[in-house]
Design an enzyme around this catalytic site. Structure first.
Site, PDB file in Angstrom:
ATOM      1  N   TYR A 187       3.083  -3.887 -12.135  1.00 58.38           N
ATOM      2  CA  TYR A 187       3.717  -5.175 -11.849  1.00 58.38           C
ATOM      3  C   TYR A 187       4.356  -5.763 -13.117  1.00 58.38           C
ATOM      4  O   TYR A 187       5.424  -6.369 -13.065  1.00 58.38           O
ATOM      5  CB  TYR A 187       2.701  -6.150 -11.262  1.00 58.38           C
ATOM      6  CG  TYR A 187       2.167  -5.725  -9.913  1.00 58.38           C
ATOM      7  CD1 TYR A 187       2.972  -5.041  -9.005  1.00 58.38           C
ATOM      8  CD2 TYR A 187       0.855  -6.011  -9.528  1.00 58.38           C
ATOM      9  CE1 TYR A 187       2.489  -4.651  -7.765  1.00 58.38           C
ATOM     10  CE2 TYR A 187       0.365  -5.628  -8.287  1.00 58.38           C
ATOM     11  CZ  TYR A 187       1.176  -4.950  -7.410  1.00 58.38           C
ATOM     12  OH  TYR A 187       0.694  -4.574  -6.183  1.00 58.38           O
ATOM     13  N   ASN A 222      -7.745  -3.896 -11.378  1.00 59.50           N
ATOM     14  CA  ASN A 222      -6.809  -2.868 -10.907  1.00 59.50           C
ATOM     15  C   ASN A 222      -5.704  -2.637 -11.945  1.00 59.50           C
ATOM     16  O   ASN A 222      -4.543  -2.992 -11.756  1.00 59.50           O
ATOM     17  CB  ASN A 222      -6.224  -3.282  -9.559  1.00 59.50           C
ATOM     18  CG  ASN A 222      -5.450  -2.154  -8.891  1.00 59.50           C
ATOM     19  OD1 ASN A 222      -5.296  -1.058  -9.444  1.00 59.50           O
ATOM     20  ND2 ASN A 222      -4.951  -2.413  -7.687  1.00 59.50           N
ATOM     21  N   TYR A 229       0.834  -1.208   0.000  1.00 61.25           N
ATOM     22  CA  TYR A 229       0.000   0.000   0.000  1.00 61.25           C
ATOM     23  C   TYR A 229       0.862   1.248   0.000  1.00 61.25           C
ATOM     24  O   TYR A 229       1.865   1.320   0.726  1.00 61.25           O
ATOM     25  CB  TYR A 229      -0.912   0.006   1.242  1.00 61.25           C
ATOM     26  CG  TYR A 229      -1.761   1.254   1.334  1.00 61.25           C
ATOM     27  CD1 TYR A 229      -2.822   1.455   0.458  1.00 61.25           C
ATOM     28  CD2 TYR A 229      -1.486   2.246   2.277  1.00 61.25           C
ATOM     29  CE1 TYR A 229      -3.595   2.606   0.516  1.00 61.25           C
ATOM     30  CE2 TYR A 229      -2.256   3.396   2.343  1.00 61.25           C
ATOM     31  CZ  TYR A 229      -3.314   3.575   1.462  1.00 61.25           C
ATOM     32  OH  TYR A 229      -4.068   4.721   1.520  1.00 61.25           O
ATOM     33  N   GLY A 243       7.654   6.684  -6.396  1.00 62.19           N
ATOM     34  CA  GLY A 243       8.674   5.636  -6.258  1.00 62.19           C
ATOM     35  C   GLY A 243       8.565   4.798  -4.998  1.00 62.19           C
ATOM     36  O   GLY A 243       9.401   3.924  -4.769  1.00 62.19           O
TER      37      GLY A 243
END
Lengths: 159, 159
Positions: free
Chosen positions: B131, B124, B86, B95
């Site tokens: 990712y 999402n 989170y 970053g």
């Protein structure tokens, strides 16, 4: 036929590796298994990274389950995660899978786990139907991401 | 702005619970969080069911990651599983998420883990793109199953 479930012992490492390989073949990834008998013995009985139980019928091993504890930030409690569940072809349909799942659900309750979870391949219809019949809900929105090998070294800036 | 990552301490339990709640809101499950500050403190620093790290910018907490070790029967080795990542809305794009992922990849390598894994919600898109840019592969065939509450008691034959 009565199914008995017992904790795996270090002497079961070769049997567990055989079951892992048979499961990988069923999952269409026969070459994916890099685990060794010695490595499994260390992981399960030395390092204790995971636990395993063996299912037997009349003293003959017919399947196994390998599991570890995960953790949920929503429940704030540890859970039980089933990594592998395998029943030999000859024993399928004889209650071994059900006995393994029930046994693990009992361990989850005994240890105060909020959840009992596992993953299933989306084309493995018999398993999906079995799990649904056993009361499992499907978390359809979630997808797994994985970083391994060179990508892991690169992400850690050690490539 | 420089991001520093430090291990969480028992004094961070309230902060971690706040972050868990904010993440659950973002994940459209604001009422899902049953965890308490005291329960988290016990799980993370007493029972040690999971570990957490805090990301800071100029001494201010801007995010966290919570993780534990899973195990792969294919690699025969433990892995690192990221349960929650989170970043506060004000710090997004600065970053913090990248720093957390890189830090965890380093922990995975240091501990001999064969894999670094997590789950993402299929809607999402910003997270999915992030990712993928970080080198993660998608395990599209796998779906999570879960048994909890009354269904778990019933499965264990203790209903």
């Amino acid at each position: 036929m009565t199914v008995t479930i017992r904790p795996a012992t270090p002497q079961d490492a070769a049997l567990i590796l055989r079951f892992i390989r048979e499961l990988a073949e069923f999952e269409r990834e026969p070459d994916a298994v890099k685990a060794t008998e010695e490595g499994l013995r260390h992981a399960l009985f030395g390092e204790r990274s995971a636990e395993a139980v063996i299912a037997e019928q009349e003293g003959k091993p017919m399947g196994f389950a390998l599991f570890f504890h995960n953790f949920s930030t929503w429940t704030g409690r540890k859970g039980l995660y089933l990594e592998d569940l395998y029943v030999t072809p000859e024993a399928r349909g004889s209650g071994v899978g059900t006995a393994l799942l029930r046994h693990l659900a009992g361990i989850a309750l005994d240890r105060g786990c909020g959840r009992f979870e596992w993953a299933v391949l989306d084309w493995n219809t018999p398993a999906i139907d079995f799990y649904t019949a056993m009361g499992a809900e499907s978390l359809d929105e979630w997808r797994i991401r994985r970083v391994t090998g060179e990508a892991l070294a690169k992400l850690a800036d050690r490539g």
